[in-house]
Write a protein that holds these residues in place. Structure first.
Motif, PDB file in Angstrom:
ATOM      1  N   ARG A 151       0.833  -1.197   0.000  1.00 50.22           N
ATOM      2  CA  ARG A 151       0.000   0.000   0.000  1.00 50.22           C
ATOM      3  C   ARG A 151       0.869   1.249   0.000  1.00 50.22           C
ATOM      4  NH1 ARG A 151      -1.857  -2.802   4.405  1.00 50.22           N
ATOM      5  NH2 ARG A 151      -1.115  -1.140   5.796  1.00 50.22           N
ATOM      6  N   GLU A 152       0.448   2.231  -0.762  1.00 50.69           N
ATOM      7  CA  GLU A 152       1.190   3.488  -0.788  1.00 50.69           C
ATOM      8  C   GLU A 152       0.963   4.255   0.504  1.00 50.69           C
ATOM      9  OE1 GLU A 152       1.574   7.566  -3.481  1.00 50.69           O
ATOM     10  OE2 GLU A 152       0.619   5.770  -4.297  1.00 50.69           O
ATOM     11  N   PRO A 153       2.014   4.757   1.131  1.00 52.13           N
ATOM     12  CA  PRO A 153       1.843   5.571   2.347  1.00 52.13           C
ATOM     13  C   PRO A 153       1.059   6.837   2.032  1.00 52.13           C
ATOM     14  CG  PRO A 153       4.132   4.877   2.053  1.00 52.13           C
ATOM     15  CD  PRO A 153       3.427   4.559   0.777  1.00 52.13           C
ATOM     16  N   ASP A 154       0.388   7.368   3.050  1.00 58.95           N
ATOM     17  CA  ASP A 154      -0.389   8.586   2.797  1.00 58.95           C
ATOM     18  C   ASP A 154       0.561   9.770   2.639  1.00 58.95           C
ATOM     19  OD1 ASP A 154       0.084   9.918   5.422  1.00 58.95           O
ATOM     20  OD2 ASP A 154      -1.154   8.317   6.219  1.00 58.95           O
ATOM     21  N   LEU A 155       0.032  10.812   2.020  1.00 58.54           N
ATOM     22  CA  LEU A 155       0.860  11.967   1.677  1.00 58.54           C
ATOM     23  C   LEU A 155       1.409  12.683   2.902  1.00 58.54           C
ATOM     24  CD1 LEU A 155      -1.124  13.483  -1.345  1.00 58.54           C
ATOM     25  CD2 LEU A 155       1.096  12.317  -1.400  1.00 58.54           C
ATOM     26  N   ALA A 156       0.672  12.672   4.001  1.00 52.10           N
ATOM     27  CA  ALA A 156       1.161  13.331   5.214  1.00 52.10           C
ATOM     28  C   ALA A 156       2.452  12.672   5.703  1.00 52.10           C
ATOM     29  CB  ALA A 156       0.090  13.286   6.301  1.00 52.10           C
ATOM     30  N   LEU A 157       2.489  11.346   5.664  1.00 48.93           N
ATOM     31  CA  LEU A 157       3.692  10.631   6.080  1.00 48.93           C
ATOM     32  C   LEU A 157       4.833  10.890   5.105  1.00 48.93           C
ATOM     33  CD1 LEU A 157       5.077   8.659   7.994  1.00 48.93           C
ATOM     34  CD2 LEU A 157       4.174   6.774   6.610  1.00 48.93           C
ATOM     35  N   LEU A 158       4.527  10.966   3.829  1.00 46.70           N
ATOM     36  CA  LEU A 158       5.570  11.233   2.834  1.00 46.70           C
ATOM     37  C   LEU A 158       6.118  12.648   2.978  1.00 46.70           C
ATOM     38  CD1 LEU A 158       4.057   9.487  -0.315  1.00 46.70           C
ATOM     39  CD2 LEU A 158       5.863   8.643   1.195  1.00 46.70           C
ATOM     40  N   ARG A 159       5.272  13.591   3.317  1.00 44.88           N
ATOM     41  CA  ARG A 159       5.738  14.961   3.554  1.00 44.88           C
ATOM     42  C   ARG A 159       6.671  15.000   4.767  1.00 44.88           C
ATOM     43  NH1 ARG A 159       2.935  19.612   2.189  1.00 44.88           N
ATOM     44  NH2 ARG A 159       2.806  20.191   4.400  1.00 44.88           N
ATOM     45  N   GLU A 160       6.319  14.249   5.805  1.00 45.19           N
ATOM     46  CA  GLU A 160       7.179  14.169   6.975  1.00 45.19           C
ATOM     47  C   GLU A 160       8.507  13.517   6.625  1.00 45.19           C
ATOM     48  OE1 GLU A 160       8.441  14.324  11.051  1.00 45.19           O
ATOM     49  OE2 GLU A 160       7.004  15.457   9.836  1.00 45.19           O
ATOM     50  N   ALA A 161       8.458  12.479   5.808  1.00 37.80           N
ATOM     51  CA  ALA A 161       9.686  11.813   5.373  1.00 37.80           C
ATOM     52  C   ALA A 161      10.575  12.768   4.589  1.00 37.80           C
ATOM     53  CB  ALA A 161       9.350  10.583   4.534  1.00 37.80           C
ATOM     54  N   ASN A 207      16.428   3.657  -2.640  1.00 37.33           N
ATOM     55  CA  ASN A 207      16.472   5.088  -2.932  1.00 37.33           C
ATOM     56  C   ASN A 207      15.101   5.626  -3.314  1.00 37.33           C
ATOM     57  OD1 ASN A 207      19.206   4.703  -2.560  1.00 37.33           O
ATOM     58  ND2 ASN A 207      19.797   6.036  -4.241  1.00 37.33           N
ATOM     59  N   ASP A 208      14.081   4.816  -3.132  1.00 37.45           N
ATOM     60  CA  ASP A 208      12.689   5.201  -3.377  1.00 37.45           C
ATOM     61  C   ASP A 208      12.013   5.319  -2.013  1.00 37.45           C
ATOM     62  OD1 ASP A 208       9.952   5.301  -3.804  1.00 37.45           O
ATOM     63  OD2 ASP A 208       9.915   3.681  -5.281  1.00 37.45           O
ATOM     64  N   PRO A 209      11.867   6.541  -1.478  1.00 43.49           N
ATOM     65  CA  PRO A 209      11.309   6.693  -0.128  1.00 43.49           C
ATOM     66  C   PRO A 209       9.892   6.153   0.007  1.00 43.49           C
ATOM     67  CG  PRO A 209      12.368   8.725  -0.869  1.00 43.49           C
ATOM     68  CD  PRO A 209      12.278   7.828  -2.064  1.00 43.49           C
ATOM     69  N   VAL A 210       9.093   6.251  -1.065  1.00 40.78           N
ATOM     70  CA  VAL A 210       7.726   5.748  -0.999  1.00 40.78           C
ATOM     71  C   VAL A 210       7.745   4.234  -0.821  1.00 40.78           C
ATOM     72  CG1 VAL A 210       5.509   5.634  -2.179  1.00 40.78           C
ATOM     73  CG2 VAL A 210       6.972   7.651  -2.475  1.00 40.78           C
ATOM     74  N   ALA A 211       8.550   3.551  -1.598  1.00 38.40           N
ATOM     75  CA  ALA A 211       8.632   2.101  -1.521  1.00 38.40           C
ATOM     76  C   ALA A 211       9.223   1.644  -0.191  1.00 38.40           C
ATOM     77  CB  ALA A 211       9.460   1.561  -2.680  1.00 38.40           C
ATOM     78  N   VAL A 212      10.255   2.338   0.279  1.00 38.32           N
ATOM     79  CA  VAL A 212      10.880   1.962   1.549  1.00 38.32           C
ATOM     80  C   VAL A 212       9.867   2.054   2.684  1.00 38.32           C
ATOM     81  CG1 VAL A 212      12.597   2.646   3.268  1.00 38.32           C
ATOM     82  CG2 VAL A 212      13.226   2.549   0.857  1.00 38.32           C
ATOM     83  N   LEU A 213       9.114   3.145   2.740  1.00 41.18           N
ATOM     84  CA  LEU A 213       8.102   3.292   3.781  1.00 41.18           C
ATOM     85  C   LEU A 213       7.007   2.236   3.651  1.00 41.18           C
ATOM     86  CD1 LEU A 213       7.687   7.149   4.166  1.00 41.18           C
ATOM     87  CD2 LEU A 213       8.143   5.527   6.007  1.00 41.18           C
ATOM     88  N   ALA A 214       6.588   1.951   2.419  1.00 43.82           N
ATOM     89  CA  ALA A 214       5.540   0.951   2.210  1.00 43.82           C
ATOM     90  C   ALA A 214       5.983  -0.423   2.684  1.00 43.82           C
ATOM     91  CB  ALA A 214       5.151   0.916   0.734  1.00 43.82           C
ATOM     92  N   VAL A 215       7.183  -0.827   2.293  1.00 38.11           N
ATOM     93  CA  VAL A 215       7.682  -2.161   2.631  1.00 38.11           C
ATOM     94  C   VAL A 215       7.970  -2.283   4.123  1.00 38.11           C
ATOM     95  CG1 VAL A 215       9.642  -3.727   2.336  1.00 38.11           C
ATOM     96  CG2 VAL A 215       8.555  -2.695   0.339  1.00 38.11           C
ATOM     97  N   LEU A 216       8.627  -1.276   4.704  1.00 38.31           N
ATOM     98  CA  LEU A 216       8.979  -1.377   6.113  1.00 38.31           C
ATOM     99  C   LEU A 216       7.752  -1.298   7.012  1.00 38.31           C
ATOM    100  CD1 LEU A 216      12.299   0.671   6.377  1.00 38.31           C
ATOM    101  CD2 LEU A 216      11.983  -1.808   6.240  1.00 38.31           C
ATOM    102  N   THR A 217       6.782  -0.478   6.638  1.00 41.98           N
ATOM    103  CA  THR A 217       5.541  -0.425   7.423  1.00 41.98           C
ATOM    104  C   THR A 217       4.846  -1.771   7.417  1.00 41.98           C
ATOM    105  OG1 THR A 217       5.251   1.943   6.959  1.00 41.98           O
ATOM    106  CG2 THR A 217       3.299   0.713   7.648  1.00 41.98           C
ATOM    107  N   ASP A 218       4.801  -2.399   6.251  1.00 42.98           N
ATOM    108  CA  ASP A 218       4.192  -3.722   6.138  1.00 42.98           C
ATOM    109  C   ASP A 218       4.986  -4.755   6.941  1.00 42.98           C
ATOM    110  OD1 ASP A 218       2.238  -5.537   4.350  1.00 42.98           O
ATOM    111  OD2 ASP A 218       4.210  -6.518   4.429  1.00 42.98           O
ATOM    112  N   ALA A 219       6.308  -4.687   6.879  1.00 45.77           N
ATOM    113  CA  ALA A 219       7.142  -5.642   7.611  1.00 45.77           C
ATOM    114  C   ALA A 219       6.951  -5.501   9.113  1.00 45.77           C
ATOM    115  CB  ALA A 219       8.607  -5.437   7.233  1.00 45.77           C
ATOM    116  N   VAL A 220       6.855  -4.266   9.589  1.00 42.85           N
ATOM    117  CA  VAL A 220       6.631  -4.028  11.013  1.00 42.85           C
ATOM    118  C   VAL A 220       5.272  -4.570  11.433  1.00 42.85           C
ATOM    119  CG1 VAL A 220       6.230  -2.216  12.738  1.00 42.85           C
ATOM    120  CG2 VAL A 220       8.213  -2.088  11.220  1.00 42.85           C
ATOM    121  N   GLU A 221       4.262  -4.356  10.609  1.00 39.95           N
ATOM    122  CA  GLU A 221       2.928  -4.880  10.916  1.00 39.95           C
ATOM    123  C   GLU A 221       2.937  -6.401  10.953  1.00 39.95           C
ATOM    124  OE1 GLU A 221       0.440  -3.219   7.925  1.00 39.95           O
ATOM    125  OE2 GLU A 221       0.350  -1.228   8.845  1.00 39.95           O
TER     126      GLU A 221
END
Length: 376
Positions: free
Chosen positions: A47-57, A244-258
């Motif tokens: 799942r793509e992270p929401d824009l608020a999280l991407l702005r924070e990133a 080097n893709d912040p969107v993908a890194v956040l998506a994958v790591l969030t899923d892995a943590v869950e």
């Protein structure tokens, strides 16, 4: 007699098909090198992270990059003993922290100081180890962040053990353990994966594959198809992501943590990234890699890619960019001021907090130091 509680993994649901443990042929990616959307199939099930999280990133990466540059400058000025830059790895450094809750634990390596700053650890305290005047500058328990580990991969069994202990206590804590590609060649890496898998420890192993273990290229470190493939031997699912893709890194790591938090056990994530700067200030990287290689990776810059993506989605303005830059300058101005003086170091503290009961060798060495200081 071994009880079910001692071996909780026996009730964990493992993939029936071992192929389910293997990473996809291509790393997960949401963005192309220029920040435009990658083909849909590259996203996989994530799942793509929401824009608020991407702005924070984005803001955190801008601050992290400026901090990294300032720390490098402090090393050249003699204010730090050594500094291993993580420029180019901002998506991994920031994403690994933003995927966690404040109650989760982070186990960093010596190259992950940017991650410490992202976790809001005081910048001076984050650099204390690299300054050389104390074992660790911050309180690991208060910050839920283990001391930075210099020996390769020796912190990974500790991370797995803490994760297992938290699970035994009924906590929903997850541990994020960072390691480089060189660390995957160490026995501690394999022991940690094996332990975590057997006991379903809620730990995410993030391998920041920056292509070199100091001067040794990845091709000389392993014959595996990828570092993420190494998980299958232990029953640990492996995932590859464009680091080097912040969107993908956040998506994958969030899923892995869950996944880890749900009780399904550990996850191994390999992030393909690149160390733009030399290994440390003592390294001459021109001896083992070509200038063109470095320039190629600079065109895959994680900050620029996220900047382009957010602007295309009307989620980033010039004012936002200026605010992130101002936040970064405030941090480094304070850092420069507080690092200007020499540290107040007591050499006798070398022997403090090494063992609860000092060994005979430590007592002997402490005696030598006392003699040098004229105390005996």
């Amino acid at each position: 007699m071994t009880t079910q509680a001692e071996h909780p993994a026996s009730s964990a649901a493992a993939p029936a098909d071992p192929a389910g443990l293997l990473p996809a042929a291509e790393p997960v990616a949401f963005l192309d090198d220029d920040g435009s959307p990658a083909p849909e199939h590259r996203r996989g099930r994530y799942r793509e992270p929401d824009l608020a999280l991407l702005r924070e990133a984005y803001s955190r990466m801008v601050v992290g990059r400026r901090f990294d540059a300032q720390a490098t400058a402090l090393t050249k000025q003699g204010r730090l003993a050594v500094y291993p830059s993580s420029r180019g790895q901002e998506a991994c450094q920031v994403g690994s922290v933003l995927a966690l809750r404040p109650t989760d634990w982070l186990f960093p390596t010596y190259r992950d100081t940017m991650a410490l700053v992202t976790r809001d650890i005081d910048a001076v305290e984050a650099l204390t180890l690299l300054r050389g005047n104390w074992h660790c500058g911050y309180d690991p328990h208060a910050t839920r962040t283990a001391p930075q580990c210099t020996p390769l991969a020796t912190h990974l069994p500790h991370a797995a053990g803490l994760a297992y202990a938290a699970r035994r206590k009924g906590e929903d804590t997850v541990v994020m353990a960072l390691v480089g590609d060189g660390g995957t060649s160490e026995g501690d890496f394999h022991e940690a994966l094996n332990f975590a898998a057997i006991f379903a420890a809620p730990v995410v192993f993030l391998v920041q594959n920056n292509q070199y273990a100091i001067s040794v290229p990845l091709s000389d470190q392993t014959a595996a198809a990828s570092l993420a493939d190494k998980g299958i031997g232990y029953g640990v699912p492996g995932v590859r992501v464009d680091g080097n893709d912040p969107v993908a890194v956040l998506a994958v790591l969030t899923d892995a943590v869950e996944t880890a938090r749900s009780g399904a056990g550990p996850v191994l994530v390999e992030a393909d990234t690149y160390r733009v700067e030399p290994h440390t200030n003592a390294d001459d990287d021109t001896r083992y890699r070509e200038h063109d290689e470095v320039e190629t990776w600079k065109h895959r810059d994680p900050v620029d890619r996220l900047d382009a993506y957010l602007r295309a989605n009307d989620a980033l303005s010039d004012d936002d960019v200026s605010a992130a830059g101002a936040r970064a300058e405030t941090l480094v101005d304070d850092l420069r001021t507080r690092m200007a003086g020499d540290p107040d170091a007591d050499p006798r503290e070398l022997f403090a907090h090494v063992f609860a009961e000092p060994t005979s060798q430590l007592r002997e060495q402490a005696g030598w130091l006392a003699a040098e200081l004229g105390e005996t």
